[in-house]
Design a protein around this motif. Structure first.
Motif, PDB file in Angstrom:
ATOM      1  N   TYR B 232     -31.109  54.182   6.931  1.00  0.00           N
ATOM      2  CA  TYR B 232     -30.667  55.268   7.816  1.00  0.00           C
ATOM      3  C   TYR B 232     -29.520  56.069   7.191  1.00  0.00           C
ATOM      4  CZ  TYR B 232     -28.995  57.428  12.214  1.00  0.00           C
ATOM      5  OH  TYR B 232     -28.586  58.300  13.185  1.00  0.00           O
ATOM      6  N   GLU B 233     -28.493  55.337   6.752  1.00  0.00           N
ATOM      7  CA  GLU B 233     -27.313  56.041   6.231  1.00  0.00           C
ATOM      8  C   GLU B 233     -27.616  56.790   4.937  1.00  0.00           C
ATOM      9  OE1 GLU B 233     -24.743  56.506   7.922  1.00  0.00           O
ATOM     10  OE2 GLU B 233     -24.833  54.934   9.444  1.00  0.00           O
ATOM     11  N   LYS B 234     -28.628  56.342   4.220  1.00  0.00           N
ATOM     12  CA  LYS B 234     -28.961  56.983   2.936  1.00  0.00           C
ATOM     13  C   LYS B 234     -29.686  58.312   3.128  1.00  0.00           C
ATOM     14  CE  LYS B 234     -29.665  52.537   0.570  1.00  0.00           C
ATOM     15  NZ  LYS B 234     -28.506  52.536  -0.322  1.00  0.00           N
ATOM     16  N   ILE B 235     -30.259  58.522   4.301  1.00  0.00           N
ATOM     17  CA  ILE B 235     -31.112  59.704   4.467  1.00  0.00           C
ATOM     18  C   ILE B 235     -30.633  60.695   5.527  1.00  0.00           C
ATOM     19  CG2 ILE B 235     -33.191  58.515   3.679  1.00  0.00           C
ATOM     20  CD1 ILE B 235     -33.965  58.143   6.627  1.00  0.00           C
ATOM     21  N   ILE B 236     -29.833  60.225   6.461  1.00  0.00           N
ATOM     22  CA  ILE B 236     -29.604  61.053   7.650  1.00  0.00           C
ATOM     23  C   ILE B 236     -28.915  62.382   7.317  1.00  0.00           C
ATOM     24  CG2 ILE B 236     -27.406  59.985   8.403  1.00  0.00           C
ATOM     25  CD1 ILE B 236     -30.376  60.893  10.669  1.00  0.00           C
ATOM     26  N   ASP B 237     -27.949  62.334   6.401  1.00  0.00           N
ATOM     27  CA  ASP B 237     -27.283  63.597   6.054  1.00  0.00           C
ATOM     28  C   ASP B 237     -28.230  64.534   5.305  1.00  0.00           C
ATOM     29  OD1 ASP B 237     -24.997  62.819   7.312  1.00  0.00           O
ATOM     30  OD2 ASP B 237     -24.011  62.056   5.509  1.00  0.00           O
ATOM     31  N   ASN B 238     -29.086  63.944   4.474  1.00  0.00           N
ATOM     32  CA  ASN B 238     -30.081  64.769   3.769  1.00  0.00           C
ATOM     33  C   ASN B 238     -30.982  65.489   4.772  1.00  0.00           C
ATOM     34  OD1 ASN B 238     -29.117  63.772   1.366  1.00  0.00           O
ATOM     35  ND2 ASN B 238     -30.743  62.246   1.102  1.00  0.00           N
TER      36      ASN B 238
END
Lengths: 49, 461
Positions: B232-238
């Motif tokens: 989750y944290e690896k993609i959400i900002d993207n």
């Protein structure tokens, strides 16, 4: 008094005449991939009217 | 056939064969439910007693019903069955391909139908040459179709990003040469998204499907890295960057719900709370014995979730904070023609999937099933026997659909779901049907409510 309100809808029988042009989006090209969401599509002919 | 139901204070009548939708009061609702199996005098007696109205009131409403019947907007017959094969033949030209540019993945999702990205061990990366030949194959078999669609799919397509770009650039060349328009879609898990890719997709892709299952704990439980960590944290900002770059349109944030998040409405609302405006969520498709697979006994609860979602969406629309849920997008005046509603999604006829080596399958879900390999991009379709099955598959080839009110909304359902649950593409996946019927009821209710309250949804064209 009217107790029935008819929501405006496309006449499906009439749509048979010019239907099937195939220019609309394929349902799995949008967001399906694991179900058939034909009804969730827009008609390209109607959009271009 | 007529289907009637109550939801959110509305009494809704769907005349399935004409596509007509009516919103009625309690008395008309009861009269319509009695109309076909009772005499006028029986209806009058019952309705006068139940609703405390006069005989004249009842006769007036019966007259309204008969007027709609004469206009073929109520109790209309099904005139389409005999034309089904002629309809299907109109849709036999290839117009869309799903390119499996990478049978490999940088994630390890527990429910992946692609067998962790490599489709039953057939891993591989598509070369640019195969990608280009695939577009040539599409153009060659597309007849007079102008709009062509190409989905860059995987596995994870961003593992083969340079080839994706090469395919798009080649498509642009072909557009000029053959007067075609390519609409590219990218489906990604988001791990490798960066500014350059976001900029390119915003410019070149008509649609991007980004995979998020909702709340962090939901997402991280199923969608993990190879070493078992959450993503989750690896993609959400993207994803936020991508959606904003696209001005919150022409993308879908698509999730999958499982037995571990039966309260999936909260996951969709989580997406909306984060500011995402285009959402989609599908029930997981998995083997019957998997711990995450949804069961028949879950259906009632899942249907409550769909209803909860529809009600909340309406509330947010009233506050000017509306968002779209793909499965509630329904265009009653400009929706699909009857030909499409009878013919279905185009699996194996209008739509084919291409593997990294150029093999052809009826759709992405059949990839890896050797019996369903129908040919390759070089020799074309050679396994005509398999294609024949799909050419004759339409809403009327599913005997279970005959008396279903939703049949012209789902066109008989997903052939892959039917095959993997029952072993036959002309069967139906019953659990999926139950959920689909609920989705259609919710979608229609929302339309009725929006008309009643003067609301407009983001998806309205």
């Amino acid at each position: 008094m009217t107790r029935i309100k008819t929501v405006s809808t496309r006449n499906l029988a009439k749509s048979a005449k010019k239907g099937g042009c195939g220019e609309c989006q394929t349902s799995c090209q949008s967001a399906s991939k694991t179900s058939c969401s034909v009804a969730n599509q827009h008609c390209e002919q109607c959009l271009n009217k | 056939m007529v289907h009637q139901y109550k939801m959110n204070g509305y009494n809704i009548i769907m005349d399935s064969n004409s596509g007509a939708v009516h919103s009625v009061d309690e008395m008309a609702y009861d009269i319509i439910s009695m109309y076909e199996d009772n005499s006028k005098s029986e209806i009058i007696t019952e309705i006068v007693k139940k609703h405390g109205v006069t005989k004249e009131d009842v006769l007036e409403t019966i007259s309204e019903i008969e007027g709609l019947k004469d206009e073929k907007l109520l109790f209309s017959k099904d005139p389409f069955e005999e034309a089904a094969m002629e309809f299907k033949n109109r849709q036999s030209v290839l117009k869309a391909i799903c390119l499996h540019v990478a049978h490999a993945c940088n994630m390890d999702c527990k429910y992946c139908f692609a067998g962790k990205g490599d489709y039953s061990g057939k891993s591989g990366i598509m070369s640019l040459e195969v990608g280009k030949q695939s577009l040539d194959f599409l153009v060659k078999n597309s007849g007079t179709r102008h709009n062509l669609e190409v989905d860059l799919f995987g596995g994870e397509p961003l593992l083969n990003w340079d080839v994706c770009k090469g395919i798009v650039e080649y498509g642009r060349e072909l557009e000029k040469k053959y007067d075609k328009k390519f609409n590219f879609t990218l489906t990604t898990n988001g791990i490798l998204l960066n500014d350059e890719i976001i900029e390119y997709t915003t410019k070149e892709m008509g649609n991007v499907v980004i995979s998020l299952d909702g709340r962090k704990r939901t997402h991280d439980f199923m969608r993990q890295t190879k070493d078992g960590g959450g993503t989750y944290e690896k993609i959400i900002d993207n994803f936020k960057k991508l959606a904003d770059a696209r001005e919150q349109k022409e993308y879908y944030m698509r999730g999958t719900y499982t037995a571990y998040n039966k309260d999936f409405a909260n996951d969709i609302l989580h997406m909306a709370d984060l500011g995402f405006k285009e959402t989609a969520m599908e029930p997981v498709v998995g083997p019957p014995d998997a711990d995450y697979t949804l069961k028949d006994e879950d259906v009632d609860y899942l249907c409550e979730q769909y209803e909860k979602l529809a009600l909340e969406m309406l509330k947010r629309e009233e506050k000017g904070e509306g968002f779209n849920f793909y499965h509630y997008t329904i265009d009653l005046t400009g929706g699909p023609c009857i030909v499409k509603r009878v013919s279905g999604c185009g699996v194996g006829t209008e739509y084919l999937a291409v593997t990294p080596t150029g093999d052809l399958y009826p759709c992405h879900q059949f990839v890896g099933q050797d019996d369903f390999c129908v040919g390759n991009i070089y020799e074309g379709v050679t396994n005509k026997g398999v294609i024949k099955q799909f050419e004759t598959c339409n809403v009327y080839s599913h005997k279970e659909c005959k008396d279903c009110f939703a049949k012209l909304y789902c066109a008989g359902g997903c052939a892959a779901n039917a095959y993997f649950s029952k072993g036959d593409i002309n069967e139906v996946y019953e659990l999926g049907c139950k959920l689909h019927r609920k989705r259609i009821e919710c979608a229609i209710m929302m339309k009725v409510a929006e008309e009643d309250k003067g609301l407009k949804r983001r998806s309205d064209k």
